[in-house]
Design a protein around this motif. Structure first.
Motif, PDB file in Angstrom:
ATOM      1  N   GLU A  26      51.993  49.128   3.435  1.00 28.70           N
ATOM      2  CA  GLU A  26      52.917  49.974   2.677  1.00 28.70           C
ATOM      3  C   GLU A  26      53.079  49.413   1.270  1.00 28.70           C
ATOM      4  O   GLU A  26      52.953  48.208   1.039  1.00 28.70           O
ATOM      5  CB  GLU A  26      54.274  49.995   3.403  1.00 28.70           C
ATOM      6  CG  GLU A  26      55.335  50.846   2.749  1.00 28.70           C
ATOM      7  CD  GLU A  26      56.606  50.941   3.598  1.00 28.70           C
ATOM      8  OE1 GLU A  26      57.546  51.638   3.183  1.00 28.70           O
ATOM      9  OE2 GLU A  26      56.652  50.307   4.680  1.00 28.70           O
ATOM     10  N   HIS A  27      53.412  50.297   0.337  1.00 24.25           N
ATOM     11  CA  HIS A  27      53.813  49.843  -0.992  1.00 24.25           C
ATOM     12  C   HIS A  27      55.220  49.256  -0.870  1.00 24.25           C
ATOM     13  O   HIS A  27      56.228  49.939  -1.075  1.00 24.25           O
ATOM     14  CB  HIS A  27      53.791  51.024  -1.971  1.00 24.25           C
ATOM     15  CG  HIS A  27      52.419  51.383  -2.428  1.00 24.25           C
ATOM     16  ND1 HIS A  27      51.959  51.098  -3.689  1.00 24.25           N
ATOM     17  CD2 HIS A  27      51.393  51.982  -1.785  1.00 24.25           C
ATOM     18  CE1 HIS A  27      50.714  51.522  -3.826  1.00 24.25           C
ATOM     19  NE2 HIS A  27      50.342  52.071  -2.667  1.00 24.25           N
ATOM     20  N   ILE A  32      50.818  45.162  -1.220  1.00 17.23           N
ATOM     21  CA  ILE A  32      49.725  45.679  -2.045  1.00 17.23           C
ATOM     22  C   ILE A  32      49.494  44.755  -3.243  1.00 17.23           C
ATOM     23  O   ILE A  32      48.423  44.165  -3.391  1.00 17.23           O
ATOM     24  CB  ILE A  32      50.032  47.111  -2.520  1.00 17.23           C
ATOM     25  CG1 ILE A  32      50.235  48.060  -1.321  1.00 17.23           C
ATOM     26  CG2 ILE A  32      48.909  47.610  -3.432  1.00 17.23           C
ATOM     27  CD1 ILE A  32      48.996  48.328  -0.509  1.00 17.23           C
ATOM     28  N   TYR A  33      50.497  44.647  -4.094  1.00 16.14           N
ATOM     29  CA  TYR A  33      50.359  43.894  -5.334  1.00 16.14           C
ATOM     30  C   TYR A  33      50.556  42.401  -5.090  1.00 16.14           C
ATOM     31  O   TYR A  33      51.630  41.970  -4.670  1.00 16.14           O
ATOM     32  CB  TYR A  33      51.346  44.420  -6.370  1.00 16.14           C
ATOM     33  CG  TYR A  33      51.174  45.903  -6.621  1.00 16.14           C
ATOM     34  CD1 TYR A  33      50.027  46.392  -7.252  1.00 16.14           C
ATOM     35  CD2 TYR A  33      52.129  46.818  -6.188  1.00 16.14           C
ATOM     36  CE1 TYR A  33      49.848  47.752  -7.466  1.00 16.14           C
ATOM     37  CE2 TYR A  33      51.959  48.181  -6.400  1.00 16.14           C
ATOM     38  CZ  TYR A  33      50.816  48.641  -7.032  1.00 16.14           C
ATOM     39  OH  TYR A  33      50.639  49.990  -7.235  1.00 16.14           O
ATOM     40  N   ARG A  66      47.149  52.761   8.455  1.00 18.73           N
ATOM     41  CA  ARG A  66      48.144  53.724   8.002  1.00 18.73           C
ATOM     42  C   ARG A  66      48.629  53.331   6.603  1.00 18.73           C
ATOM     43  O   ARG A  66      48.933  52.174   6.351  1.00 18.73           O
ATOM     44  CB  ARG A  66      49.300  53.738   9.005  1.00 18.73           C
ATOM     45  CG  ARG A  66      50.449  54.682   8.698  1.00 18.73           C
ATOM     46  CD  ARG A  66      51.375  54.702   9.902  1.00 18.73           C
ATOM     47  NE  ARG A  66      52.587  55.480   9.680  1.00 18.73           N
ATOM     48  CZ  ARG A  66      53.786  54.942   9.509  1.00 18.73           C
ATOM     49  NH1 ARG A  66      53.953  53.629   9.532  1.00 18.73           N
ATOM     50  NH2 ARG A  66      54.850  55.724   9.317  1.00 18.73           N
ATOM     51  N   TYR A  67      48.739  54.336   5.716  1.00 14.28           N
ATOM     52  CA  TYR A  67      49.053  54.099   4.305  1.00 14.28           C
ATOM     53  C   TYR A  67      49.587  55.400   3.723  1.00 14.28           C
ATOM     54  O   TYR A  67      49.171  56.471   4.167  1.00 14.28           O
ATOM     55  CB  TYR A  67      47.764  53.672   3.580  1.00 14.28           C
ATOM     56  CG  TYR A  67      47.854  53.609   2.070  1.00 14.28           C
ATOM     57  CD1 TYR A  67      48.289  52.453   1.429  1.00 14.28           C
ATOM     58  CD2 TYR A  67      47.494  54.712   1.286  1.00 14.28           C
ATOM     59  CE1 TYR A  67      48.378  52.403   0.047  1.00 14.28           C
ATOM     60  CE2 TYR A  67      47.583  54.663  -0.100  1.00 14.28           C
ATOM     61  CZ  TYR A  67      48.024  53.508  -0.708  1.00 14.28           C
ATOM     62  OH  TYR A  67      48.112  53.454  -2.073  1.00 14.28           O
ATOM     63  N   PRO A  68      50.516  55.417   2.726  1.00 14.77           N
ATOM     64  CA  PRO A  68      51.110  54.304   1.968  1.00 14.77           C
ATOM     65  C   PRO A  68      52.498  53.902   2.448  1.00 14.77           C
ATOM     66  O   PRO A  68      53.169  53.109   1.810  1.00 14.77           O
ATOM     67  CB  PRO A  68      51.197  54.899   0.562  1.00 14.77           C
ATOM     68  CG  PRO A  68      51.511  56.342   0.809  1.00 14.77           C
ATOM     69  CD  PRO A  68      50.763  56.715   2.068  1.00 14.77           C
ATOM     70  N   GLY A  69      52.967  54.444   3.529  1.00 14.77           N
ATOM     71  CA  GLY A  69      54.269  54.104   4.091  1.00 14.77           C
ATOM     72  C   GLY A  69      54.430  54.848   5.395  1.00 14.77           C
ATOM     73  O   GLY A  69      53.618  55.728   5.708  1.00 14.77           O
ATOM     74  N   TRP A  96      62.787  50.617  -1.321  1.00 16.38           N
ATOM     75  CA  TRP A  96      62.897  49.154  -1.366  1.00 16.38           C
ATOM     76  C   TRP A  96      63.445  48.653  -2.696  1.00 16.38           C
ATOM     77  O   TRP A  96      63.303  47.490  -3.022  1.00 16.38           O
ATOM     78  CB  TRP A  96      61.538  48.513  -1.050  1.00 16.38           C
ATOM     79  CG  TRP A  96      61.000  49.013   0.252  1.00 16.38           C
ATOM     80  CD1 TRP A  96      59.916  49.808   0.459  1.00 16.38           C
ATOM     81  CD2 TRP A  96      61.564  48.774   1.552  1.00 16.38           C
ATOM     82  NE1 TRP A  96      59.761  50.084   1.788  1.00 16.38           N
ATOM     83  CE2 TRP A  96      60.755  49.462   2.488  1.00 16.38           C
ATOM     84  CE3 TRP A  96      62.668  48.057   2.010  1.00 16.38           C
ATOM     85  CZ2 TRP A  96      61.014  49.450   3.861  1.00 16.38           C
ATOM     86  CZ3 TRP A  96      62.938  48.044   3.375  1.00 16.38           C
ATOM     87  CH2 TRP A  96      62.111  48.733   4.277  1.00 16.38           C
ATOM     88  N   ARG A  97      64.060  49.566  -3.454  1.00 20.43           N
ATOM     89  CA  ARG A  97      64.783  49.224  -4.693  1.00 20.43           C
ATOM     90  C   ARG A  97      63.930  48.348  -5.620  1.00 20.43           C
ATOM     91  O   ARG A  97      64.339  47.274  -6.065  1.00 20.43           O
ATOM     92  CB  ARG A  97      66.114  48.544  -4.364  1.00 20.43           C
ATOM     93  CG  ARG A  97      67.101  48.523  -5.521  1.00 20.43           C
ATOM     94  CD  ARG A  97      68.438  47.936  -5.136  1.00 20.43           C
ATOM     95  NE  ARG A  97      69.265  47.749  -6.302  1.00 20.43           N
ATOM     96  CZ  ARG A  97      70.031  48.683  -6.871  1.00 20.43           C
ATOM     97  NH1 ARG A  97      70.050  49.887  -6.351  1.00 20.43           N
ATOM     98  NH2 ARG A  97      70.743  48.433  -7.944  1.00 20.43           N
TER      99      ARG A  97
END
Length: 503
Positions: A26-27, A32-33, A66-69, A96-97
């Motif tokens: 998930e992002h 991811i980053y 599964r992606y992106p959430g 996720w603020r």
């Protein structure tokens, strides 16, 4: 502790769908980053994806992801992540603020998935978006050419469609925390209309409708009934989620949650059967257990933290340090999925990198495999084929979440093409070894060709960047075939994978 067990070649549960060993990313946080993607890292490829992380991912032989959430998807606009990177907007992620830079979007992720040899399972925003946006997303991803969205994809340098077959119709729509939360009947109607439209765009597509976020939800299992009554004939799976913890420091109760999960699956299986009969339907709906993992070590502290922070970019979030006890639990939970493979066809460990994950990666630094990586890998590599029924007679215990729970947890698979049977065994006893005597019937000549074990560690022991392989499987000993039975001593608090060559 004496343990007798038996398997028979003809006593099968079901063919195991390879996607039982799928994953989820998930992002969120650093998944991811600086997890899979970190341009400028010494291990980054030409697209910015980390090769060191990629190696660990590929070694898992993950069939689908599964992606992106996740919660992220319910306020996500996939259009923000396409086109020239310099033109992509920075958005505030309400889930996720944090800030989402959109430097990784569908095309970048598709590149990564292809490199990792993993099939994509894409989630659609049915929270803040709806049917029209879903239709456009599927057209962009899957239509060959000659339409607005497919030609836009081609203009972005992607000539061929991705032909994604698995589509998640939203995420945790039963949860009041979800952006765009809906009541069961309205969500079921929306999911039904989406499924009908999307299947026209992608013949043969598999639709996954949201079930309960966990089995403690106030609406469980009524949610599943109401949703399925609206959309049963047009979907293929209903999703379940469940996370596990041992905040009470009661190891046996923690392990008992494996059986609790079995009851969860059994209950929803009953709901599916009821709705099929009520709707006079001919198709079958199976379970996609698309979020599961241990999650409790820093959950409360990080939840307080992220709810108050000031929109950081890719913050460290929910980066659990998994211990040996967690690895044993994961091994047992995978056994339960094998035993329930007639119902559960897809299951996704959540998540894959950094965020409650089997793989960790320091920003600018090394990557390593956590303790839970190993049972997940061993089940993925060796748990294919057909699930066999296992009869087990062993001492039992009672705990808060269940009664008469066997100290010995065993699952078995038969790969007829390879001529192998694999036994996955967890001895949950805190102090007693198990003297195993397991009858093998209908297999002809058998011999042990592999025995891997995880045992002998402090339950709180972990792996880390300075001790990446402190806890990992090693070759086992003292187990063999004698008089048509698998016999041997299994130490307390140990997880075993025993592969047999069979006739």
């Amino acid at each position: 502790m004496k343990v007798t067990a038996a398997i028979h070649r003809q006593f099968e549960i079901a063919r195991i769908d390879d996607r039982l060993y799928a994953a989820f990313i998930e992002h969120m946080g650093r998944a991811i980053y600086s997890g899979i993607y970190e341009p400028g890292h010494p291990e980054a490829d030409e697209m910015g994806f980390r090769r060191d992380v990629m190696k660990f991912v590929k070694d898992l032989k993950i069939p689908a992801i599964r992606y992106p959430g996740g919660n992220f998807v319910s306020a996500y606009d996939w259009k923000d992540g396409i086109g020239p990177k310099e033109d992509r907007p920075v958005r505030l992620d309400l889930a996720w603020r944090s800030k989402e830079t959109n430097q990784v979007g569908i095309n970048e992720f598709a590149y990564w998935a292809k490199e990792a040899e993993i099939e994509m399972m894409l989630a659609i925003n049915l929270g803040s978006k709806g049917l029209q946006d879903a239709r456009e997303f599927v057209e962009y991803v899957n239509h060959p050419s000659g339409s607005f969205w497919s030609d836009l994809r081609r203009s972005h340098g992607v000539e061929d469609p991705y032909n994604v077959k698995m589509w998640c119709l939203g995420n945790e729509m039963d949860g009041p925390w979800q952006i765009g939360h809906k009541e069961a009947h309205e969500y079921g109607r929306l999911a039904d209309e989406c499924a009908k439209a999307l299947r026209q765009l992608t013949p043969g597509a598999e639709m996954i409708v949201c079930g309960s976020s966990n089995d403690q939800m106030r609406t469980y299992p009524e949610w599943e009934r109401e949703v399925l009554e609206e959309c049963y004939e047009n979907v293929h799976y209903i999703s379940l989620h469940k996370y596990f913890g041992n905040s009470s420091k009661d190891t046996l109760n923690f392990f008992g949650k494996i059986e609790e999960t079995g009851r969860y699956i059994q209950a929803i299986g009953g709901v599916i059967d009821y709705v099929k009969a009520k709707n006079r339907a001919k198709n079958d709906v199976h379970i996609c257990f698309d979020e599961w993992n241990v999650w409790y070590h820093i959950r409360e502290d990080d939840t307080r933290r992220w709810k108050t922070w000031d929109w950081p970019e890719a913050p460290d979030l929910l980066e659990e340090d998994y211990n040996f006890e967690d690895a044993l639990f994961v091994g047992g939970l995978l056994n339960e999925f094998i035993r329930r493979s007639d119902r559960v066809k897809i299951a996704c460990i959540a998540q894959l990198v950094n965020v409650i994950a089997p793989i960790r990666a320091e920003k600018g630094g090394p990557a390593w495999r956590q303790t839970i990586y190993w049972p997940y890998q061993m089940a993925s590599l060796h748990g294919r084929g057909t699930a066999l029924r296992v009869a087990v007679d062993a001492p039992t215990y009672d705990c808060e979440v269940g009664s008469d729970i066997s100290y010995m947890d065993i699952a078995a698979t038969h790969d007829a093409a390879a001529g192998t049977v694999t036994v996955f065994a967890l001895n949950r006893h805190l102090s007693d070894s198990a003297e195993l005597d397991m009858a093998l019937t209908g297999f002809g000549d058998t011999r042990v060709v592999m025995h891997k074990v995880m045992e002998g560690h402090d339950l709180a022991a972990t792996n880390g960047p300075d001790r990446p392989d402190a806890i990992a499987p090693v070759d086992g000993s003292g187990v063999g075939v004698e008089d048509g039975a698998l016999k041997g001593r299994l130490a307390p608090l140990s997880y075993h994978v025993i592969k047999l060559q069979v006739a």
